[in-house]
Write a protein that holds these residues in place. Structure first.
Motif, mmCIF file in Angstrom:
data_model
loop_
_atom_site.group_PDB
_atom_site.id
_atom_site.type_symbol
_atom_site.label_atom_id
_atom_site.label_comp_id
_atom_site.label_asym_id
_atom_site.label_seq_id
_atom_site.Cartn_x
_atom_site.Cartn_y
_atom_site.Cartn_z
ATOM 1 N N GLY A 63 0.817 -1.206 0.000
ATOM 2 C CA GLY A 63 0.000 0.000 0.000
ATOM 3 C C GLY A 63 0.850 1.256 0.000
ATOM 4 N N ALA A 64 0.183 2.375 0.174
ATOM 5 C CA ALA A 64 0.855 3.677 0.195
ATOM 6 C C ALA A 64 0.625 4.345 1.543
ATOM 7 N N PRO A 65 1.606 5.117 2.018
ATOM 8 C CA PRO A 65 1.408 5.860 3.270
ATOM 9 C C PRO A 65 0.147 6.716 3.214
ATOM 10 N N GLY A 66 -0.590 6.701 4.311
ATOM 11 C CA GLY A 66 -1.803 7.498 4.404
ATOM 12 C C GLY A 66 -3.059 6.763 3.964
ATOM 13 N N ASP A 67 -2.928 5.582 3.351
ATOM 14 C CA ASP A 67 -4.080 4.791 2.917
ATOM 15 C C ASP A 67 -4.474 3.860 4.065
ATOM 16 N N TYR A 68 -5.139 4.428 5.072
ATOM 17 C CA TYR A 68 -5.357 3.724 6.338
ATOM 18 C C TYR A 68 -6.543 2.770 6.352
ATOM 19 N N ALA A 69 -7.160 2.507 5.203
ATOM 20 C CA ALA A 69 -8.273 1.558 5.180
ATOM 21 C C ALA A 69 -7.792 0.153 5.536
ATOM 22 N N ARG A 70 -6.594 -0.204 5.107
ATOM 23 C CA ARG A 70 -6.070 -1.561 5.372
ATOM 24 C C ARG A 70 -5.349 -1.658 6.706
ATOM 25 N N VAL A 71 -4.544 -0.649 7.037
ATOM 26 C CA VAL A 71 -3.837 -0.610 8.331
ATOM 27 C C VAL A 71 -4.009 0.796 8.891
ATOM 28 N N SER A 72 -4.768 0.890 9.953
ATOM 29 C CA SER A 72 -5.069 2.180 10.575
ATOM 30 C C SER A 72 -4.210 2.396 11.814
ATOM 31 N N PRO A 73 -3.685 3.624 11.974
ATOM 32 C CA PRO A 73 -2.929 3.923 13.201
ATOM 33 C C PRO A 73 -3.761 3.721 14.467
ATOM 34 N N LEU A 74 -5.053 4.021 14.380
ATOM 35 C CA LEU A 74 -5.925 3.900 15.556
ATOM 36 C C LEU A 74 -6.562 2.518 15.668
ATOM 37 N N ASP A 75 -7.174 2.050 14.598
ATOM 38 C CA ASP A 75 -7.940 0.804 14.663
ATOM 39 C C ASP A 75 -7.076 -0.448 14.722
ATOM 40 N N HIS A 76 -5.865 -0.385 14.189
ATOM 41 C CA HIS A 76 -5.002 -1.565 14.157
ATOM 42 C C HIS A 76 -3.788 -1.426 15.078
ATOM 43 N N VAL A 77 -2.981 -0.385 14.880
ATOM 44 C CA VAL A 77 -1.761 -0.238 15.687
ATOM 45 C C VAL A 77 -2.107 0.040 17.144
ATOM 46 N N ASN A 78 -3.078 0.879 17.387
ATOM 47 C CA ASN A 78 -3.429 1.297 18.753
ATOM 48 C C ASN A 78 -4.607 0.489 19.325
ATOM 49 N N ARG A 79 -4.970 -0.585 18.665
ATOM 50 C CA ARG A 79 -6.126 -1.403 19.046
ATOM 51 C C ARG A 79 -6.045 -1.844 20.515
ATOM 52 N N GLY A 80 -7.117 -1.552 21.255
ATOM 53 C CA GLY A 80 -7.200 -1.983 22.646
ATOM 54 C C GLY A 80 -6.263 -1.253 23.591
ATOM 55 N N GLN A 81 -5.719 -0.127 23.155
ATOM 56 C CA GLN A 81 -4.738 0.598 23.961
ATOM 57 C C GLN A 81 -5.228 2.018 24.233
ATOM 58 N N SER A 82 -4.630 2.608 25.231
ATOM 59 C CA SER A 82 -4.844 4.010 25.550
ATOM 60 C C SER A 82 -3.481 4.635 25.799
ATOM 61 N N THR A 83 -3.319 5.863 25.364
ATOM 62 C CA THR A 83 -2.071 6.565 25.661
ATOM 63 C C THR A 83 -1.812 6.562 27.168
ATOM 64 N N ASN A 84 -2.887 6.603 27.951
ATOM 65 C CA ASN A 84 -2.743 6.608 29.415
ATOM 66 C C ASN A 84 -2.156 5.314 29.954
ATOM 67 N N ASP A 85 -2.170 4.257 29.171
ATOM 68 C CA ASP A 85 -1.521 3.000 29.545
ATOM 69 C C ASP A 85 -0.182 2.833 28.842
ATOM 70 N N VAL A 86 -0.163 3.114 27.539
ATOM 71 C CA VAL A 86 1.034 2.915 26.728
ATOM 72 C C VAL A 86 2.177 3.800 27.211
ATOM 73 N N TYR A 87 1.894 5.073 27.422
ATOM 74 C CA TYR A 87 2.964 6.030 27.715
ATOM 75 C C TYR A 87 3.648 5.755 29.055
ATOM 76 N N PRO A 88 2.914 5.553 30.149
ATOM 77 C CA PRO A 88 3.605 5.241 31.411
ATOM 78 C C PRO A 88 4.386 3.922 31.339
ATOM 79 N N SER A 89 3.840 2.935 30.642
ATOM 80 C CA SER A 89 4.566 1.668 30.487
ATOM 81 C C SER A 89 5.857 1.903 29.715
ATOM 82 N N ALA A 90 5.763 2.666 28.636
ATOM 83 C CA ALA A 90 6.945 2.954 27.822
ATOM 84 C C ALA A 90 7.968 3.787 28.591
ATOM 85 N N LEU A 91 7.506 4.732 29.395
ATOM 86 C CA LEU A 91 8.443 5.523 30.207
ATOM 87 C C LEU A 91 9.239 4.627 31.150
ATOM 88 N N ARG A 92 8.571 3.650 31.737
ATOM 89 C CA ARG A 92 9.270 2.715 32.632
ATOM 90 C C ARG A 92 10.294 1.875 31.861
#
Length: 177
Positions: A117-146
């Motif tokens: 695919g091409a960058p920005g064509d998020y129908a197949r792979v979405s930053p929110l629906d696929h990469v961030n699936r089931g996550q919240s910045t409020n969980d990801v960020y503190p875990s990553a900081l640790r």
């Protein structure tokens, strides 16, 4: 340039950028320090994303091939192949949302490229629906900081051990002269 869309509207993003509209907005709104987020933190966020993609693959919660493409994208980022794509300012509003979205967009676009695919064509792979699936910045960020803190503490411990060895070696050499 390419045009991307979100709930706030449309925005131009550089055509060759691996990041997307959320990161573009962050660049425009949070250019406070002129210093990018440390790559240790980017890699730590990426490790969290990789763990999530592997879990979603095991659960069958991502479409065929998407989980594998995301894991491969994570591995590329962890290997330092796309450091220039992480452009958010170290000082930003939103408690890490801009950094989380920068990572989500880069991983989505790398996965898209891997899948033909091409960058920005998020129908197949979405930053929110696929990469961030089931996550919240409020969980990801503190875990990553640790995780990033552990990386830095380990590096410090290794350097201190090296200095101790250098000091021992210097004392031994000076006692023989």
């Amino acid at each position: 340039m390419r045009t991307e869309h979100d709930t706030l509207g449309s925005k131009e993003v550089p055509g060759d950028a691996l990041y997307g509209i959320h990161t573009q907005r962050a660049l425009e709104n949070f250019g406070v320090s002129g210093r990018r987020v440390r790559l240790d933190l980017i890699r730590a966020v990426t490790l969290v994303k990789k763990a999530c993609a592997l879990t979603h693959k095991e659960l069958g919660a991502l479409p065929d091939g998407v989980a594998d493409a995301l894991v491969a994208a994570c591995d590329e980022v962890l290997a330092g192949r796309h450091d220039e794509a992480f452009v958010t300012d170290a000082l930003q509003g939103g408690a890490g949302t801009s950094t989380n979205m920068n990572v989500n967009e880069v991983l989505a676009n790398l996965a898209l490229l891997r899948l033909g695919g091409a960058p920005g064509d998020y129908a197949r792979v979405s930053p929110l629906d696929h990469v961030n699936r089931g996550q919240s910045t409020n969980d990801v960020y503190p875990s990553a900081l640790r995780i990033a803190a552990i990386f830095r503490v380990r590096a410090l411990a290794d350097e201190l051990a090296r200095l101790q060895e250098d000091r021992k070696s210097t004392r031994l050499n000076s006692s023989h002269t």
